[in-house]
Motif scaffolding. Structure first.
Motif: not given
Length: 292
Positions: A259-277
């Motif tokens: 039953p035990e679980a760990m809260e994720s220390p990091y999120p999944f995230y989106l990186r918007i690269h320079a010059g994105a349309s």
């Protein structure tokens, strides 16, 4: 006429970069499609131009000198920037299209299942996926990562943060009689290591629950989807993000072992690269609004 850049032969520099990256003249010759003698000749010419050695020649190979290491780091940064610019120029043939890089696991488990809904809302935007498990992402508008977005120089969008569960097959749970966290300490565990993402591992998971690290056998893999398949086959327990693996849990392909679980220390995230349309930003904002 004076040259604008005080540089040695670009051919010599490219040859040196290959030899330094591989720490081998032989591998550099195969990569550059020239003979090992030609590689040696170019590097000697470069060393004469710079007035100092770049490699220490040894019986079993070569090592970079201090000057060689300095030059290699500078060249690597420069070549990576050039490579990224070239990729962007090639991809500008259709600026209505959006290119996004993700790992095999993130693409298969989270991104691809959402594309149909995006196309229904925005039928005129083409999406090009780049599957990249090595961690090196260039020439795309967007990329998905697991980690700390505050470390990024580019603009980011949070996608989701999840609970991390200990998962395995029903047969695995029954065979090892797993009912509590302590029961996981000595059973086989599947460990994922990848250049693309620094996955949260078993030692962190146990530590978050106030338990000592596991002492059982490990089965190491560099592909998360293969790790999930190994867990389905009963090879070991695997860590899984609850929202990311909703389908696996719902179909009982994998079950939550304790039953035990760990809260994720990091999120999944989106990186918007320079010059994105503009379309890339539209897609980025839409993805950020989706539920994990």
């Amino acid at each position: 006429m004076r040259k604008p850049y005080d540089l040695p032969s670009l051919g010599d520099l490219a040859c040196f970069e290959s030899a330094a990256r591989n720490l081998s003249f032989k591998q550099a010759s195969a990569e550059m499609n020239v003979t090992p003698a030609a590689v040696s000749h170019r590097i000697k010419a470069l060393e004469q131009d710079l007035g100092q050695p770049l490699f220490t020649r040894q019986y079993r190979g070569v090592e970079l000198t201090e000057a060689g290491a300095l030059l290699f780091v500078s060249l690597q940064r420069g070549f990576e920037g050039i490579s990224d610019s070239v990729a962007r120029i090639r991809n500008r043939r259709d600026r209505t299209a959006v290119s996004i890089a993700a790992t095999t696991a993130m693409s298969g488990l989270w991104l691809t299942p959402r594309l149909a809904a995006f196309w229904k809302a925005h039928p005129g935007v083409a999406i090009s996926q780049v599957i990249e498990d090595s961690g090196r992402v260039t020439g795309v508008d967007l990329s998905i990562h697991y980690g700390d977005p505050d470390r990024e120089d580019d603009e980011t969008r949070l996608l989701f943060r999840d609970r991390i569960l200990a998962l395995g097959s029903m047969q695995f749970a029954e065979t090892h009689r797993i009912a509590k966290v302590a029961d996981l300490s000595e059973v086989p565990l599947i460990r994922i290591h990848s250049g693309a993402n620094e996955w949260t591992g078993w030692h962190e998971w146990f530590a978050s629950l106030g338990r000592p690290g596991p002492t059982g056998p490990e089965f190491a893999l560099n592909n998360y989807l293969i790790g999930l398949k190994a867990a389905e086959d009963g090879i070991g327990a695997v860590l899984g993000w609850e929202g990311l693996l909703h389908g696996y849990l719902e179909s009982h392909r994998l079950v939550q072992l304790v039953p035990e679980a760990m809260e994720s220390p990091y999120p999944f995230y989106l990186r918007i690269h320079a010059g994105a349309s503009a379309n890339a930003r539209l897609f980025a904002d839409w993805l950020a609004e989706q539920e994990g």
